[in-house]
Structures are given as C-alpha cells and as structure tokens.
Design a protein around this motif. Structure first.
Motif, PDB file in Angstrom:
ATOM      1  N   LEU A   1       4.117  10.222  -6.390  1.00  0.00           N
ATOM      2  CA  LEU A   1       5.455  11.020  -7.704  1.00  0.00           C
ATOM      3  C   LEU A   1       4.678  11.236  -8.851  1.00  0.00           C
ATOM      4  O   LEU A   1       5.312  12.368  -9.187  1.00  0.00           O
ATOM      5  CB  LEU A   1       6.600   9.502  -8.091  1.00  0.00           C
ATOM      6  N   TYR A   2       3.704  10.913  -9.537  1.00  0.00           N
ATOM      7  CA  TYR A   2       3.143  10.419 -10.898  1.00  0.00           C
ATOM      8  C   TYR A   2       2.507  12.021 -11.135  1.00  0.00           C
ATOM      9  O   TYR A   2       2.238  12.671 -11.854  1.00  0.00           O
ATOM     10  CB  TYR A   2       2.470  10.058 -11.741  1.00  0.00           C
ATOM     11  N   ALA A   3       1.649  12.572  -9.768  1.00  0.00           N
ATOM     12  CA  ALA A   3       0.914  14.012  -9.170  1.00  0.00           C
ATOM     13  C   ALA A   3       2.287  14.806  -9.023  1.00  0.00           C
ATOM     14  O   ALA A   3       2.037  15.896  -9.718  1.00  0.00           O
ATOM     15  CB  ALA A   3       0.762  13.800  -7.842  1.00  0.00           C
TER      16      ALA A   3
ATOM     17  N   ALA B   1       0.598  -1.176  -0.586  1.00  0.00           N
ATOM     18  CA  ALA B   1       0.193  -0.091   0.136  1.00  0.00           C
ATOM     19  C   ALA B   1       0.805   1.270   0.176  1.00  0.00           C
ATOM     20  O   ALA B   1       0.502   2.067  -0.481  1.00  0.00           O
ATOM     21  CB  ALA B   1      -0.661  -0.166   1.312  1.00  0.00           C
ATOM     22  N   MET B   2       2.213   1.723   0.782  1.00  0.00           N
ATOM     23  CA  MET B   2       2.762   2.381   1.254  1.00  0.00           C
ATOM     24  C   MET B   2       3.421   2.548  -0.761  1.00  0.00           C
ATOM     25  O   MET B   2       4.151   3.486  -0.749  1.00  0.00           O
ATOM     26  CB  MET B   2       3.932   1.839   2.118  1.00  0.00           C
ATOM     27  N   VAL B   3       4.273   1.535  -1.349  1.00  0.00           N
ATOM     28  CA  VAL B   3       4.660   1.358  -2.482  1.00  0.00           C
ATOM     29  C   VAL B   3       3.562   2.249  -3.150  1.00  0.00           C
ATOM     30  O   VAL B   3       3.828   3.397  -4.324  1.00  0.00           O
ATOM     31  CB  VAL B   3       5.593   0.040  -2.875  1.00  0.00           C
ATOM     32  N   ILE B   4       2.243   1.462  -3.194  1.00  0.00           N
ATOM     33  CA  ILE B   4       1.701   2.148  -4.352  1.00  0.00           C
ATOM     34  C   ILE B   4       1.439   3.790  -4.265  1.00  0.00           C
ATOM     35  O   ILE B   4       1.191   4.622  -5.608  1.00  0.00           O
ATOM     36  CB  ILE B   4      -0.007   1.788  -4.409  1.00  0.00           C
ATOM     37  N   ASP B   5       0.380   4.273  -3.165  1.00  0.00           N
ATOM     38  CA  ASP B   5       1.201   5.683  -2.709  1.00  0.00           C
ATOM     39  C   ASP B   5       2.005   6.356  -3.090  1.00  0.00           C
ATOM     40  O   ASP B   5       1.598   7.256  -3.628  1.00  0.00           O
ATOM     41  CB  ASP B   5       0.916   6.039  -1.190  1.00  0.00           C
ATOM     42  N   ALA B   6       2.875   6.416  -3.097  1.00  0.00           N
ATOM     43  CA  ALA B   6       4.234   6.308  -3.042  1.00  0.00           C
ATOM     44  C   ALA B   6       4.540   6.618  -4.828  1.00  0.00           C
ATOM     45  O   ALA B   6       4.413   8.262  -5.482  1.00  0.00           O
ATOM     46  CB  ALA B   6       5.849   5.754  -3.066  1.00  0.00           C
ATOM     47  N   MET B   7       4.040   6.084  -5.749  1.00  0.00           N
ATOM     48  CA  MET B   7       3.963   6.066  -6.809  1.00  0.00           C
ATOM     49  C   MET B   7       3.113   7.002  -7.423  1.00  0.00           C
ATOM     50  O   MET B   7       3.292   7.799  -8.228  1.00  0.00           O
ATOM     51  CB  MET B   7       3.801   4.692  -7.734  1.00  0.00           C
ATOM     52  N   ASP B   8       1.496   7.619  -7.175  1.00  0.00           N
ATOM     53  CA  ASP B   8       1.259   7.900  -7.115  1.00  0.00           C
ATOM     54  C   ASP B   8       1.190   9.107  -6.924  1.00  0.00           C
ATOM     55  O   ASP B   8       1.128  10.686  -7.241  1.00  0.00           O
ATOM     56  CB  ASP B   8      -0.832   7.974  -6.181  1.00  0.00           C
TER      57      ASP B   8
ATOM     58  N   VAL C   1      13.095   2.885  -3.341  1.00  0.00           N
ATOM     59  CA  VAL C   1      13.734   4.278  -3.505  1.00  0.00           C
ATOM     60  C   VAL C   1      14.750   4.361  -4.954  1.00  0.00           C
ATOM     61  O   VAL C   1      14.943   5.789  -5.685  1.00  0.00           O
ATOM     62  CB  VAL C   1      14.482   3.663  -2.162  1.00  0.00           C
ATOM     63  N   MET C   2      14.910   3.007  -5.043  1.00  0.00           N
ATOM     64  CA  MET C   2      15.963   3.283  -6.662  1.00  0.00           C
ATOM     65  C   MET C   2      15.056   3.963  -7.738  1.00  0.00           C
ATOM     66  O   MET C   2      15.278   5.249  -8.422  1.00  0.00           O
ATOM     67  CB  MET C   2      15.915   1.936  -6.795  1.00  0.00           C
ATOM     68  N   ARG C   3      13.694   3.841  -8.145  1.00  0.00           N
ATOM     69  CA  ARG C   3      12.889   4.275  -8.653  1.00  0.00           C
ATOM     70  C   ARG C   3      12.286   5.236  -8.520  1.00  0.00           C
ATOM     71  O   ARG C   3      12.599   6.473  -9.299  1.00  0.00           O
ATOM     72  CB  ARG C   3      11.351   3.354  -8.509  1.00  0.00           C
ATOM     73  N   LEU C   4      12.118   6.158  -7.071  1.00  0.00           N
ATOM     74  CA  LEU C   4      11.996   7.269  -7.070  1.00  0.00           C
ATOM     75  C   LEU C   4      12.979   8.076  -7.393  1.00  0.00           C
ATOM     76  O   LEU C   4      12.757  10.031  -7.771  1.00  0.00           O
ATOM     77  CB  LEU C   4      11.443   7.924  -5.340  1.00  0.00           C
ATOM     78  N   LEU C   5      14.258   7.947  -7.280  1.00  0.00           N
ATOM     79  CA  LEU C   5      15.328   8.367  -7.652  1.00  0.00           C
ATOM     80  C   LEU C   5      15.770   9.047  -8.749  1.00  0.00           C
ATOM     81  O   LEU C   5      15.982  10.311  -9.548  1.00  0.00           O
ATOM     82  CB  LEU C   5      16.582   7.621  -6.800  1.00  0.00           C
ATOM     83  N   THR C   6      15.093   8.004  -9.849  1.00  0.00           N
ATOM     84  CA  THR C   6      15.604   8.080 -11.762  1.00  0.00           C
ATOM     85  C   THR C   6      14.663   9.526 -11.855  1.00  0.00           C
ATOM     86  O   THR C   6      14.954  10.011 -12.854  1.00  0.00           O
ATOM     87  CB  THR C   6      14.776   6.411 -12.027  1.00  0.00           C
ATOM     88  N   ASP C   7      13.730   9.659 -11.028  1.00  0.00           N
ATOM     89  CA  ASP C   7      12.301  11.127 -11.387  1.00  0.00           C
ATOM     90  C   ASP C   7      13.257  12.360 -11.080  1.00  0.00           C
ATOM     91  O   ASP C   7      12.745  13.206 -11.313  1.00  0.00           O
ATOM     92  CB  ASP C   7      11.308  10.350 -11.309  1.00  0.00           C
ATOM     93  N   GLY C   8      14.760  11.886 -10.309  1.00  0.00           N
ATOM     94  CA  GLY C   8      15.247  13.273 -10.216  1.00  0.00           C
ATOM     95  C   GLY C   8      14.971  13.570  -8.040  1.00  0.00           C
ATOM     96  O   GLY C   8      14.957  15.251  -8.340  1.00  0.00           O
ATOM     97  N   VAL C   9      14.113  13.011  -7.850  1.00  0.00           N
ATOM     98  CA  VAL C   9      13.517  13.650  -6.081  1.00  0.00           C
ATOM     99  C   VAL C   9      14.199  12.401  -5.121  1.00  0.00           C
ATOM    100  O   VAL C   9      15.310  11.910  -5.440  1.00  0.00           O
ATOM    101  CB  VAL C   9      11.941  13.254  -6.195  1.00  0.00           C
ATOM    102  N   LYS C  10      14.649  13.564  -4.080  1.00  0.00           N
ATOM    103  CA  LYS C  10      15.514  12.785  -3.194  1.00  0.00           C
ATOM    104  C   LYS C  10      15.030  11.982  -2.249  1.00  0.00           C
ATOM    105  O   LYS C  10      13.644  12.131  -2.037  1.00  0.00           O
ATOM    106  CB  LYS C  10      15.464  14.345  -2.093  1.00  0.00           C
TER     107      LYS C  10
END
Length: 273
Positions: A88-90, A79-86, A109-118
């Motif tokens: 991110l896409y916002a 659930a936490m991963v799904i929310d994180a991706m939602d 974490v590695m996926r979030l970093l590829t979008d340039g967020v800390k």
C-alpha cells in the motif's frame, strides 16, 4: 488511448482457502485488472498445503514461507498484513484481492479502503459477515464457476441457503457444494437485500421512476459489498427478476435494461387510466 489496466495485488491465505478454486479466482480478478502481484502465505512444510503446492508454478504465485512460532497460532496472517501495508505504501497499486475465510483480515480491509483502493474479497460461505461486508466486493468461492444457474433453477424448487441447502451433499475434496439460487419467497424475506436494492433503484431513477440497470449496479457497489452470485444468480437482472418485486424492460433505443419497482409501475398505470 485506452485507460491503463488496474494493478491488483492478489494475496492468498493458503491456510484458509482451497487451492481448487484458484483458476476461477484469477479469472474474476482479471475482470477488475491485472494481478501483477501474486503471493500465497502459509507454512509450506505443512502437509495441509500440498494442494496449493501443485498450483503455485502453474499460476505464477509466489509462496511466502511463514513458520508457526507458537502452537495453535497462525503467523501467516501477520506476514500477509505486513506485506499488504508495504504494498500500500509503495503507491503503485489500484486494488487488493484477498483470498481467505478468516475475519481477522477485516481491520486490514478497512485500512486499505481508507486509502482509496478497492478490496475484492474471496472466501467460502462460512466466512464471517464482518469480513464479507467490509470488502468493496466479496464473492463466495462456491459461487464461482457455476455458469448461469439463474431463475429457472429456483423456479424448479432447488434448495437455497436454508435447511435444504444445509442437507446438500458436500462436493468432492471436502469443498462446500455450489450455491443454489435462493427462491423468490426467501429473497423477499431478506430485509437487508430489499432495502439495498430499493434504495439503489430509487437513487438511480429518472422522473418516471425507471433506473438503468448499470446505474443501479454502481449504486449498490458504492453502498455495500454485493455480488448477485452469492444469492445463486449470475446477473443482477436475474436476481431482480427472481425477487418478483421489480419490473424490467429493455430500452427501445438501446439494449440497456431498465428497472422499476412494481408498486410504482402499478401506480403509474392507474394514473394513466
């Protein structure tokens, strides 16, 4: 006009994080920006989360209920991963703060970093290295709120991360004891740490070999997940001084601290002679 505050989503894996440290975590997140999203995930029917229930309203954290669909499985992670991706896409956030000691969040974490967020990670000392190293910065919860333990404690012979630290009594409530400053000889034996510090100093050095401490810190942050408090020292300058392989001085024209490897300092003095 000042820069707008960075917007950060604070996502808490309540099943794998102690509620007692939330005040220090929020204070730390505030250094990077404003936590305008605050969510804690878990099965709130579980008696193990009673400690979290007491702080949710106080710190305006939204509880996200996640039932355990299978015995022995933690559905909160998904659930936490799904929310994180939602989130991110916002495209309206600058960073994420993830509170957990579970290495299963490493791919997230590695996926979030590829979008340039800390991604700022917080977890107990038991957190596996892959998760620690994946974050932009990871801080052990035991290192928060300790004040300036600093070099003096290490010089006094306090235990570090070895056997002596393992024998230290547990803190009240089952939490791990605070991280004690690692002594200089132990720090000098940490090859990964020394390579990281030396590389950062070298990359930030001027023609004389001196590097501004702030530039060294930036270099380290660009290379790896690092926090001097994880070694028991509140500031990078304290850690460098404890290692004993770097010379530190304040710039004559400012209060800025500058760093030079001691071998280079000796060579420069020999050449001047």
């Amino acid at each position: 006009m000042s820069d707008p505050e960075k917007r950060i989503a604070l996502l808490i894996d309540a099943d794998n994080a102690p509620a007692a440290k939330i005040d220090e975590v929020l204070a730390e997140v505030a250094r990077f920006g404003v936590a305008n999203v605050r969510r804690a995930y878990g099965n709130w029917k579980s008696p193990r989360l009673k400690g979290w229930e007491a702080v949710l309203h106080e710190y305006a954290i939204r509880p996200i209920q996640q039932f355990a669909y299978s015995k022995g499985k933690n559905a909160s992670d998904m659930a936490m991963v799904i929310d994180a991706m939602d989130l991110l896409y916002a495209r309206n956030l600058d960073g994420f703060a993830i509170v957990s000691s579970d290495a299963d969040f490493t791919p997230l974490v590695m996926r979030l970093l590829t979008d340039g967020v800390k991604v700022y990670g917080f977890g107990e000392k038991k957190t596996p290295d892959p998760f620690v190293n994946a974050c932009s910065q990871f801080t052990y919860l035991e290192a928060l709120g300790q004040g300036d333990a600093g070099r003096a404690a290490a010089d006094a012979g306090q235990p570090g991360h070895g056997e002596a630290a393992a024998d230290a009594p547990a803190a009240p409530g089952g939490a791990q004891p605070p991280i004690q400053p690692r002594p200089g000889n132990e720090l000098r034996g940490d090859t990964r740490l020394l390579n990281l510090l030396r590389g950062a100093v070298d990359a930030a050095a001027d023609e004389q070999g001196w590097a501004a401490l702030s530039a060294v810190g930036n270099q380290i942050g660009n290379r790896a997940s690092f926090d001097s408090r994880n070694y028991g020292y509140r500031k990078l300058s304290d850690l460098l001084a404890a290692i004993g392989l770097f010379e530190l001085k304040k710039d004559d024209k400012s209060t800025q601290v500058r760093v030079l490897p001691k071998k280079a300092a000796k060579a420069a003095k020999a050449g001047a002679a």
